[in-house]
Structure formats: C-alpha cells, structure tokens
Design a protein around this motif. Structure first.
Motif, PDB file in Angstrom:
ATOM      1  N   GLY A 301      -6.538  -3.597  -4.333  1.00 34.62           N
ATOM      2  CA  GLY A 301      -5.412  -2.712  -4.071  1.00 34.62           C
ATOM      3  C   GLY A 301      -5.417  -2.219  -2.647  1.00 34.62           C
ATOM      4  N   THR A 302      -4.523  -1.294  -2.366  1.00 35.66           N
ATOM      5  CA  THR A 302      -4.441  -0.689  -1.042  1.00 35.66           C
ATOM      6  C   THR A 302      -5.309   0.554  -1.010  1.00 35.66           C
ATOM      7  N   GLY A 376      -6.894  -1.268  -8.152  1.00 34.12           N
ATOM      8  CA  GLY A 376      -5.565  -0.755  -7.909  1.00 34.12           C
ATOM      9  C   GLY A 376      -5.550   0.089  -6.642  1.00 34.12           C
ATOM     10  N   ASP A 377      -4.407   0.638  -6.303  1.00 35.02           N
ATOM     11  CA  ASP A 377      -4.310   1.489  -5.106  1.00 35.02           C
ATOM     12  C   ASP A 377      -5.156   2.741  -5.293  1.00 35.02           C
TER      13      ASP A 377
END
Length: 382
Positions: A301-302, A376-377
């Motif tokens: 993710g970011t 995930g982010d």
C-alpha cells in the motif's frame, strides 16, 4: 536447555538520530554539549563546532574515514576516526551504525566492528574499523567498498549488541563463521591477542574459495604464531558446505567448547538444532545479520510518513524501514532484524503486517519498522 542468541536492548526512540550515549561516564563534555544545544538555535551549535572541528557535534556522533583498503575483491576495511563523545570501551563482537550522505540522502546501515576495543590512550589518536562486503542488493555497502573517499565525514551510532566475548574468555572456544560472518569474530580474535588470552581456540571458517577469505594473511600468521589457535578453512566450491551434523570429524570436542557462530541463516539454524539436540544450547552464541522473513501476503500500500510529510508506494515484501529510507526519510534503526526495538514508532492509521509472523497491527499500535510491511494504505508517526 535453551540457546544463547543475540539479544539487543536499546532505548525506544522516535527520532531519526541515534541517541548519544556515555553522558553518565563523561559528565563534563556531556554537560557542555547540552548547554551548547540549549542556549542557541538548533543549527548554530553545530555550525560553530564544525568551524573548529568537523568531528565535533552537539547533537550526534560523527567520524572521518581515514582510509579504505581492500580485503577481497568485494570487501574492504574502513578505518574511521570517531569524533567527540565516542566510547572506545566497546565490547568485542559489537556493531556500530554508520550514516553516509549519498546523492543528498543519509543512508544508514549497521556493521560489526573489526577493531579491538581499548579504554586507554588519547581519544584523538584512536580509530575503529569496520569491514564491509559489497552485496548486490546493498546500495550502501557497494558505495562503502568502491566509492567512498578518505576524508569523508560520516554519522555514527554508538556500539551495540550482545554477541560479545566475555573477559576473561572461556578456556576452550569454537568460532564457527562463514563469509562476512567472520567480522565480529575478528574483533574478538584481535582482542584476545591484545589481552594475551589465546588459549585453546578452533576456528572453522567457510568461504567459496581461498581468495574470498577476509583477513587471510592475518589469520594464517595468527595460526603460525599462536599454537593455541587452529584455523580450519573450508573452501565450499571444492569441498561443499560444512554439515554440522558431522562436526565430530572436524572438531571432535566441540561439545565441550563455548561456541560463537555467525554466518548465513541456514548455517545458524542448523547450529541451533544440533546444539539443542546435544543438550548444550547454552554454550551456543549466535549473531544474525538479517532476519528470516515469512513469505509476504497482501498487496502492500501507500505509506505516509506523517512528520516527514512524505509518501511512498511499498509492496508487501518491503519493510517500512526500507520504504522510508528509499524515500529519503531518516528512519530510526538498530539491529534491523526485529530484536533491539530501536526502530519502534507509532502506527497512526491503517494496518501493517509483521513479516516474520504474519500478524497484523492496528492503528494506535507501536510497531517495529524493520520487520513490518504495509497491509494496505497506512501512516506512521515519523
């Protein structure tokens, strides 16, 4: 019995700069440094100190690279003159952190000290050494071996680590090393020579070929000059890897010796099994240069680094530490293998996954960035 492995204990910090230690042992210089940093603006103390000596700093340990000389085709020893505040009374087998400015970014890694500690003499005349093997995936190691110039100023983190040699040393010792795993043991050997404590030592060292053996001339000279030191050099391309299940053939009395082992994960894992099976796990001391990671899961993710104001996309196999350093964030670090807790920061938002266990951490958790990856982010407090 349980094994003795490296256990690193360090203060949990949320800053990128390593804490300067030793203030309790050197109260005068520590007080002067503290006063300088408090009575002026954050930038001015180091500006003034740098004019007098670039190795003086009110905020961090520094060092100057005096020389770089090759050990093998892909390894080199760096002689470093530490600056104000460095504690030369480290323990043989410990490592230091070194930060180098490359392309506008500070790159940090930890390397074993290969020099012998000493608490005597003038600090202005003393140096330390690290020996670095250039790794294909290691940007900083490659630069240190082939690209760093003498005179370069580096940042340092204080010596740490519990893979150390006691004083006095045990009467009989087995050193079990492979490749660059010899580096912390080299500090131990040099210290034993300095203390005149070479008693009964067997050193089994594995390398692909004789040309790949770091410190070969020094080890050969030590074996020739000191009857108590026996070097068993195993060239794996011709003889194959050492099977520790058959160690009786090489070192019949290995069960009676205290053993320090450092090398590839496969060798260390087998050593744990063999020593534990023999009921002498307490005689085995291990040092790992990397953490064994589980297969990544998820999609990454970011990652947002809140205080630094930076974001970067990271896959599920990349640690938050590596992702941050790749984005130019000064990440706190220590052992880089999930032991010492120096890299712990707060997880502000999202989820991250422990690369070793697969466990997911929720917002509000304190996480180790060296062994955690984005699930995930996510956003972390640095």
């Amino acid at each position: 019995m349980g094994k003795k492995s490296t256990v690193l204990v360090a203060k949990v910090v949320d800053t990128a700069r390593p804490a300067v230690v030793g203030g309790d042992r050197r109260p005068v210089w520590h007080a002067l440094r503290t006063i300088a940093s408090r009575i002026t603006t954050p930038l001015l103390p180091d500006d003034y100190l740098h004019l007098a000596n670039p190795l003086w700093s009110a905020r961090e340990l520094r060092g100057r690279i005096l020389s770089v000389h090759r050990e093998t085709e892909d390894s080199a020893t760096l002689v470093i003159k530490p600056g104000w505040g460095f504690d030369f009374d480290y323990r043989p087998g410990q490592y230091i952190g070194i930060g180098l400015l490359v392309d506008g970014r500070w790159r940090w890694r930890s390397y074993s000290l290969t020099s012998s500690p000493t608490d005597t003499g003038s600090s202005s005349a003393r140096t330390v050494t690290i020996t670095v093997k250039a790794m294909p995936e290691g940007f900083l190691s490659t630069h240190l071996v082939a690209g760093v110039e003498p005179g370069t100023i580096v940042r340092l983190a204080a010596p740490r680590g519990n893979f150390v040699l006691p004083d006095p040393a045990p009467a009989s010792i087995l050193f079990l090393t492979a490749g660059s795993g010899i580096t912390p043991v080299m500090s131990m050997l040099r210290t034993l020579v300095r203390r005149n404590q070479i008693g009964d030592i067997v050193h089994v060292h594995s390398v692909p070929t004789g040309a790949d053996a770091m410190f070969r001339a020094e080890l050969d000279a030590l074996a020739a000059d000191r009857p108590g030191y026996r070097l068993l050099l195993r060239e794996t391309r011709t003889r194959g890897r050492l099977d520790l299940e058959s160690l009786d053939h090489e070192v019949p009395d290995w069960r009676e010796r205290h053993t320090w082992a450092c090398g590839p994960e496969g060798m260390l894992a087998q050593a744990e099994r063999v020593w534990t099976s023999a009921g002498i796990g307490d005689r085995l001391h291990l040092e790992r240069f990397a953490v064994a990671k589980a297969a990544p899961a998820g999609a990454g993710g970011t990652v947002t680094f809140v205080r630094s104001g930076r974001t970067v996309a990271a896959d599920a196999a990349t640690s938050l530490m590596d992702a941050g350093e790749g984005a130019g964030v000064l990440m706190p670090f220590g052992c880089r293998m999930g032991i010492c807790q120096s890299c712990v920061v707060g997880l502000v938002d999202g989820h991250v996954r422990d690369l070793r266990t697969g466990r997911e951490h929720e917002p509000g958790s304190r996480i180790q960035t060296c062994i955690s990856a984005a699930s995930g982010d996510c956003a972390i407090d640095i």
